[in-house]
Design an enzyme around this catalytic site. Structure first.
Site, mmCIF file in Angstrom:
data_model
loop_
_atom_site.group_PDB
_atom_site.id
_atom_site.type_symbol
_atom_site.label_atom_id
_atom_site.label_comp_id
_atom_site.label_asym_id
_atom_site.label_seq_id
_atom_site.Cartn_x
_atom_site.Cartn_y
_atom_site.Cartn_z
ATOM 1 N N GLY A 10 19.038 0.294 1.231
ATOM 2 C CA GLY A 10 17.769 0.978 0.978
ATOM 3 C C GLY A 10 17.297 1.781 2.191
ATOM 4 O O GLY A 10 18.022 1.912 3.190
ATOM 5 N N ILE A 12 14.601 1.560 4.567
ATOM 6 C CA ILE A 12 14.399 0.933 5.886
ATOM 7 C C ILE A 12 15.622 0.088 6.244
ATOM 8 O O ILE A 12 16.060 0.045 7.396
ATOM 9 C CB ILE A 12 13.110 0.073 5.919
ATOM 10 C CG1 ILE A 12 11.920 0.876 5.406
ATOM 11 C CG2 ILE A 12 12.825 -0.425 7.336
ATOM 12 C CD1 ILE A 12 10.635 0.070 5.268
ATOM 13 N N ASP A 58 22.487 -9.605 -7.246
ATOM 14 C CA ASP A 58 21.035 -9.735 -7.282
ATOM 15 C C ASP A 58 20.625 -11.076 -6.665
ATOM 16 O O ASP A 58 21.045 -12.137 -7.155
ATOM 17 C CB ASP A 58 20.592 -9.657 -8.748
ATOM 18 C CG ASP A 58 19.100 -9.497 -8.890
ATOM 19 O OD1 ASP A 58 18.371 -9.823 -7.933
ATOM 20 O OD2 ASP A 58 18.666 -9.036 -9.956
ATOM 21 N N SER A 125 3.672 -5.994 4.745
ATOM 22 C CA SER A 125 3.051 -4.673 4.612
ATOM 23 C C SER A 125 1.607 -4.709 5.070
ATOM 24 O O SER A 125 0.917 -5.727 4.917
ATOM 25 C CB SER A 125 3.107 -4.273 3.133
ATOM 26 O OG SER A 125 2.292 -3.173 2.888
ATOM 27 N N THR A 127 -0.549 -3.500 3.524
ATOM 28 C CA THR A 127 -1.326 -3.632 2.287
ATOM 29 C C THR A 127 -2.091 -4.959 2.254
ATOM 30 O O THR A 127 -3.109 -5.072 1.578
ATOM 31 C CB THR A 127 -0.396 -3.483 1.063
ATOM 32 O OG1 THR A 127 -1.186 -3.365 -0.095
ATOM 33 C CG2 THR A 127 0.542 -4.643 0.896
ATOM 34 N N TYR A 150 2.253 -5.747 -6.567
ATOM 35 C CA TYR A 150 3.175 -5.548 -5.443
ATOM 36 C C TYR A 150 2.575 -6.132 -4.160
ATOM 37 O O TYR A 150 3.222 -6.915 -3.454
ATOM 38 C CB TYR A 150 3.490 -4.054 -5.249
ATOM 39 C CG TYR A 150 3.995 -3.750 -3.857
ATOM 40 C CD1 TYR A 150 5.305 -4.084 -3.500
ATOM 41 C CD2 TYR A 150 3.157 -3.200 -2.882
ATOM 42 C CE1 TYR A 150 5.753 -3.861 -2.217
ATOM 43 C CE2 TYR A 150 3.605 -2.978 -1.599
ATOM 44 C CZ TYR A 150 4.899 -3.308 -1.265
ATOM 45 O OH TYR A 150 5.341 -3.096 0.014
ATOM 46 N N LYS A 154 3.566 -9.590 -1.508
ATOM 47 C CA LYS A 154 3.699 -9.677 -0.039
ATOM 48 C C LYS A 154 2.816 -10.804 0.512
ATOM 49 O O LYS A 154 3.217 -11.556 1.400
ATOM 50 C CB LYS A 154 3.334 -8.334 0.613
ATOM 51 C CG LYS A 154 4.321 -7.210 0.304
ATOM 52 C CD LYS A 154 5.722 -7.508 0.842
ATOM 53 C CE LYS A 154 6.758 -6.502 0.407
ATOM 54 N NZ LYS A 154 8.133 -6.904 0.665
ATOM 55 N N ASN A 179 3.040 3.043 7.484
ATOM 56 C CA ASN A 179 3.712 3.968 6.548
ATOM 57 C C ASN A 179 4.980 4.566 7.150
ATOM 58 O O ASN A 179 4.916 5.566 7.878
ATOM 59 C CB ASN A 179 2.750 5.093 6.163
ATOM 60 C CG ASN A 179 1.688 4.642 5.186
ATOM 61 O OD1 ASN A 179 1.012 3.643 5.432
ATOM 62 N ND2 ASN A 179 1.542 5.332 4.085
ATOM 63 N N LEU A 200 3.966 10.153 -0.064
ATOM 64 C CA LEU A 200 3.580 11.501 0.358
ATOM 65 C C LEU A 200 4.740 12.344 0.896
ATOM 66 O O LEU A 200 4.955 13.477 0.441
ATOM 67 C CB LEU A 200 2.475 11.382 1.425
ATOM 68 C CG LEU A 200 1.984 12.695 2.032
ATOM 69 C CD1 LEU A 200 1.328 13.570 0.970
ATOM 70 C CD2 LEU A 200 1.002 12.419 3.176
HETATM 71 N N1 UFG Z 1 -0.684 11.060 -1.260
HETATM 72 C C1 UFG Z 1 -1.027 12.286 -1.796
HETATM 73 N N2 UFG Z 1 -0.178 12.852 -2.695
HETATM 74 C C2 UFG Z 1 0.989 12.262 -3.083
HETATM 75 C C3 UFG Z 1 1.334 11.011 -2.521
HETATM 76 C C4 UFG Z 1 0.478 10.437 -1.616
HETATM 77 O O1 UFG Z 1 -2.072 12.848 -1.481
HETATM 78 O O2 UFG Z 1 1.686 12.829 -3.927
HETATM 79 C C5 UFG Z 1 -1.577 10.448 -0.275
HETATM 80 C C6 UFG Z 1 -2.082 9.089 -0.714
HETATM 81 O O3 UFG Z 1 -3.216 9.207 -1.540
HETATM 82 C C7 UFG Z 1 -2.340 8.413 0.618
HETATM 83 C C8 UFG Z 1 -1.289 9.025 1.543
HETATM 84 O O4 UFG Z 1 -0.861 10.221 0.899
HETATM 85 O O5 UFG Z 1 -3.596 8.785 1.087
HETATM 86 C C9 UFG Z 1 -0.079 8.128 1.741
HETATM 87 O O6 UFG Z 1 0.393 7.738 0.468
HETATM 88 P P1 UFG Z 1 1.793 7.016 0.256
HETATM 89 O O7 UFG Z 1 1.957 6.806 -1.226
HETATM 90 O O8 UFG Z 1 2.856 7.760 0.979
HETATM 91 O O9 UFG Z 1 1.605 5.652 1.013
HETATM 92 P P2 UFG Z 1 0.554 4.497 0.734
HETATM 93 O O10 UFG Z 1 -0.257 4.385 1.968
HETATM 94 O O11 UFG Z 1 -0.155 4.595 -0.540
HETATM 95 O O12 UFG Z 1 1.589 3.330 0.484
HETATM 96 C C10 UFG Z 1 2.133 2.596 1.493
HETATM 97 C C11 UFG Z 1 3.537 2.098 1.093
HETATM 98 C C12 UFG Z 1 3.433 1.116 -0.018
HETATM 99 C C13 UFG Z 1 2.407 0.071 0.319
HETATM 100 C C14 UFG Z 1 1.091 0.721 0.594
HETATM 101 C C15 UFG Z 1 -0.009 -0.240 0.908
HETATM 102 O O13 UFG Z 1 4.351 3.167 0.708
HETATM 103 O O14 UFG Z 1 4.692 0.506 -0.214
HETATM 104 O O15 UFG Z 1 1.258 1.554 1.709
HETATM 105 O O16 UFG Z 1 -1.242 0.410 0.879
HETATM 106 F F1 UFG Z 1 2.192 -0.790 -0.699
#
Ligand code: UFG
Length: 341
Positions: A10, A12, A58, A125, A127, A150, A154, A179, A200
């Site tokens: 994967g 990481i 698995d 995480s 989270t 999810y 954790k 992140n 993102l």
């Molecule tokens: N975002 C956008 N557009 C997108 C995707 C994300 O604006 O298409 C924003 C989100 O709203 C957030 C930021 O970009 O503000 C980061 O979003 P990510 O989805 O990249 O990351 P997250 O912080 O939501 O998620 C991360 C990990 C998850 C974990 C989570 C805990 O990827 O596995 O933190 O909050 F669960």
């Protein structure tokens, strides 16, 4: 020194396998390839010159897990990445997440106990902090009720680990990731989400390369300087290196408690628009994006207090945001060029 890396093909996991091999560890990968590709093993070999031993099964299957550990009784430590991680999917299919993420952890712990394997590094995480009351958030901040199944897996996993440690010789370092973004400098491994990316940075790079029409920025009315949400983005190679430090700390018997927790972040918060600007700067191209409503379940802002990790692990994230976005872009271009051949 043999280390089992679950989820080693994967995102990481693969970067961590490379860092472990480069520090002289022998790596054994177990992955069911539910969200990764077997070809990653070839890419790892291209980078390090060493093909890690790879078995596809698995870990939620207890018979296969115990049979594997019986054969690899000389494992010195386990780095456990293998888990489902899509927040939205976990809301739709909670039992899938609880079963996969918790049963595999329990199977691994059973086998570790049976074979006297004592060292476990666990992927946790940020989270678990939810929206922290104080920023930056330190390891001592209270655990908030999880926003998703999810996130709950954790939290429950950390509890399972603490209880198991009390009744066995197992010791654990739980690493709470902020992140992770970016890719290896060779662009041979990187983040490869199946289907439409949730996160993102892959959404940015796939939009820029023409796979997606437009990036949606989820909300610009947060209480932040530019109104978009803030996160602590950390280069995946910096994150991977922390795992080598953690596993070494355990093997060298340097842990101060049998259950230790470390934040893995840079300590810097960047907004969604900061990340977009950085991407536009390093790629030299404008990104097509629009502001839309907030995404359900998103926290407004979170970044790490990394003092404890820096001081106690002697580890520090070194890569800046532009380096992270540049490496993600280099990887996206290299991967698409490869698959279009
Ligand atoms: N975002 C956008 N557009 C997108 C995707 C994300 O604006 O298409 C924003 C989100 O709203 C957030 C930021 O970009 O503000 C980061 O979003 P990510 O989805 O990249 O990351 P997250 O912080 O939501 O998620 C991360 C990990 C998850 C974990 C989570 C805990 O990827 O596995 O933190 O909050 F669960």
């Amino acid at each position: 020194m043999k280390i089992l890396v679950t989820g080693g093909t994967g995102y990481i996991g693969s970067h961590t396998v490379v860092e472990l091999q480069q520090q002289g560890f022998e790596v054994v990968i177990v992955d069911n390839l539910s969200n990764s590709q077997a070809g990653v093993v070839d890419s790892i070999k291209k980078i390090t010159g060493i093909r890690p031993h790879f078995e596809q099964f698995d870990l939620a299957n207890s018979d296969k897990t115990s049979e594997f550990f019986r054969r690899h009784y000389d494992i010195k430590g386990v780095i456990h990445f293998a888990a489902f991680k899509a927040v939205g999917e976990s809301v739709e299919k909670p039992l899938l997440y609880y079963r996969n993420n918790l049963v595999s952890l329990m199977n691994i712990l059973d086998s570790m106990i049976a074979n006297n394997v004592q060292n476990l590094v666990f992927s946790s995480s940020c989270t678990v902090y939810g929206q922290p009351d104080e920023l930056p958030v330190s390891e001592n901040a209270p655990i908030k009720k999880a926003e998703s199944p999810y996130g709950n897996t954790k939290q429950i996993s950390e509890e399972i680990l603490q209880d198991t440690i009390r009744s066995s010789k197992i010791q654990t370092i739980a690493l709470r990731y902020f992140n992770p973004i970016g890719a290896h400098e060779t662009a041979l491994i990187g983040e490869l989400p199946l289907g439409i990316p949730n996160n993102l940075v892959p959404f940015i790079t796939q939009t820029a390369i023409g796979l997606r029409q437009q990036l949606s920025v989820f909300g610009d009315n947060y209480n932040t300087p530019d109104g978009t949400a803030i996160r602590d983005y950390i280069h995946v190679v910096d994150l991977a290196k922390a795992h080598v430090v953690a596993v070494t700390r355990m093997i060298e018997d340097k842990m101060k408690e049998p259950f230790e927790v470390f934040n893995l972040g840079t300590g810097n918060g960047y907004s969604v628009l900061d990340v977009i600007k950085s991407f536009e700067k390093v790629s030299g191209q404008k990104l097509n994006y629009k502001i839309v409503d907030r995404r359900a379940g998103d926290v407004e802002k979170v970044w790490a207090d990394s003092t404890f990790s820096n001081e106690e692990l002697g580890w520090k994230a070194s890569k800046e945001l532009d380096e992270m976005t540049a490496s993600a872009w280099k990887w996206e271009k290299a991967y698409r060029a490869k698959v279009s051949q």
